[in-house]
Design an enzyme around this catalytic site. Structure first.
Site: not given
Ligand code: NAD
Length: 480
Positions: A174, A249, A283, A384
């Protein structure tokens, strides 16, 4: 209107429940297509197709698998422009970036694992004095789930799919519902390359419907996930009691540590890129910039001047440096950090505002932003943001830099700028991160282990690490 369809058992199909999501173009805010919001039933169909394909695919020779993966890679290269346009439109990233990074890297992923599988070997252990020999079989897991984010859509989707297929697994995958287009186009390429039906099944939809159905499916024995830390924690909680193999991750808040003895010009140029490439939505971007006090003022002046020259514009314009952010909600989240920083005593050195691009007034544009701040403990330095916002702060000496760099919950990557080898090695040993760059940023060799520590995830992708993840080790012991 574009219509994205699921790719199950080699066929493009509508979702069973006929539920659809809107797909927005970040450059102008328009709805330009619809994608399935696939349900448990769609995931179940994808799983059955994968399960059926597995016995034959897992017995396909390594040479045949390799040839197929390399064929997919070649077809992606032949269709580079079409894929780059689709990626740029779907994500808002400059087409120049999609053309030079995203799509070439997706092609490299297939080529790399097509080659790597022919070199993958397992161990043998002779039990000396016991007249026995052990050898390890590395067997494919079966049906595995791959779930990817929106920031590098095809790049990260194929980073999972290529090793999973190479290792002999079949997949239910997905992509992010925010950027489904290139994964949809990949179906055609796989069919054209001759990938047997059912080996790769792609279901589209939101995380809480389609993603949730994948992670809960009892037959899907491993999940390779890239995305946010909160989602990763939820996936771990759901999948752990079912004893699924997990690779996670997750997010980052990466330090960029600049010492006065660095190669200044190279540092400055790369720091602009490591701060704002892909609108800061990578990231690995270095969002906390720590600068040795003796060069802090010089760096601040030069960095601000360079960043002010970056052009925010429509993703398809050739001179655009900063395209659109991926979605309206993400734009609002990013913009919200300007007020947060203000309340935390931050000083805006440049940027800080939404941008209106002529002719595309509803697009999701934001200025590249530098905030000067004097504490590492504030929200802008701990959370973040995942957008075009960086902070800068001075430090005195290695100890202080190290302390601030490590004082976050994340541990994905870190960059160090110095020409002092001893210092570079000492910092590399002590930095809490899975990836360290010295005097460079995002220089990637696909053989190297890739992943984070702490809240940035568990497991490693890349090279043989990925092939190990997508296989089970079985020891066979022979007494002679
Ligand atoms: P996200 O966690 O919201 O979504 C990632 C994927 O997970 C999407 O496909 C989404 O639909 C799916 N998902 C959401 N909820 C789910 C659920 N309950 N079950 C199963 N799947 C679910 O992340 P995002 O906003 O798409 O991506 C941004 C994040 O990804 C950032 O935190 C960024 O740091 C991280 N990221 C990490 C890496 C890395 O390699 N460590 C690389 C790129 C991005």
């Amino acid at each position: 209107m574009n219509k994205v369809l699921n790719y199950i058992n080699g066929q493009f199909v509508d979702p069973v429940n006929d539920n659809w999501l809107d797909n927005y173009s970040p450059a102008d805010g328009d709805i330009y297509g619809h994608i399935p919001d696939s349900s448990k039933e769609d995931v179940a169909q994808a799983y059955l197709a994968a399960k059926e394909a597995f016995p034959a695919w897992s017995q396909t020779t390594l040479e045949a698998r390799s040839r197929l993966l390399i064929k997919i890679s070649e077809l992606l290269e032949a269709n580079l422009e079409r894929f780059a346009e689709a990626e740029s439109k779907d994500n808002g990233k400059p087409i120049s970036l999609a053309r030079s990074v995203d799509i070439p890297r997706a092609a490299s992923n297939f080529r790399f694992f097509g080659n790597a599988i022919t070199q993958f070997a397992s161990e043998s252990h002779e039990s000396v004095g016991q007249h026995a020999m052990n050898f390890t079989l590395r067997q494919p897991i079966g049906v595995v789930g791959c779930i990817s984010p929106w920031n590098l859509p095809l790049y990260l989707f194929t980073w999972k799919i290529a090793p999973a297929i190479a290792a002999g697994n079949c997949i239910v995958a997905k992509p992010s519902e925010v950027t489904p287009m290139t994964a949809f186009l990949l179906g055609d390429i796989c069919t054209e390359a001759g990938l047997p039906k059912g080996v790769l099944n792609i279901v589209h939809g939101s995380g809480h419907t389609t993603g949730q159905a994948i992670i809960e499916h009892p037959g899907i024995k491993a999940i390779s996930f890239t995305g946010g830390t909160t989602t990763g924690a939820h996936i771990a909680k759901t999948a752990a009691p079912m004893f699924k193999k997990l690779s996670l991750e997750l997010g980052g808040k990466n330090p960029n540590i600049i010492f006065s003895d660095c190669d200044y010009d190279a540092m400055l140029e790369t720091t602009v890129r490591s701060s704002f490439a892909n609108q800061g939505q990578i990231c690995l971007c270095g969002s906390r910039i720590f600068v040795e006090a003796s060069i802090y003022d010089r760096f601040k002046t030069d960095f601000v001047e360079k960043v002010k020259q970056l052009k925010v514009g429509h993703p398809s314009a050739p001179d655009t440096d900063i395209g659109a952010l991926v979605s309206k909600s993400h734009l609002e989240k990013v913009a919200g950090y300007i007020d947060i920083a203000g309340n935390e005593g931050g000083t805006l050195l440049c940027g800080g505002h939404k941008v209106t691009v002529d002719g595309y007034e509803n697009g999701y544009y934001f200025e590249p932003t530098i905030i000067e701040i004097d504490s590492n403990d504030c929200r802008v330095n701990q959370e973040e943001i995942f957008g075009p916002i960086v902070t800068i702060m001075p430090f005195e000496g290695e100890k202080e830099a190290l302390k601030m760099a490590n004082a976050v919950k994340y541990g994905l990557s870190a960059t160090i700028w110095t020409n002092n080898l001893k210092r570079a090695m000492s910092m590399s040993n002590q930095l809490q991160a899975g990836i360290i760059w010295i005097n460079t940023w995002m220089l990637r060799d696909l053989r190297t282990p890739f992943g984070g520590v702490k809240a940035s995830g568990v497991g490693r992708e890349g090279g043989f690490e990925a092939l190990r993840f997508f296989t089970q080790a079985k020891n066979v012991c022979i007494k002679y």
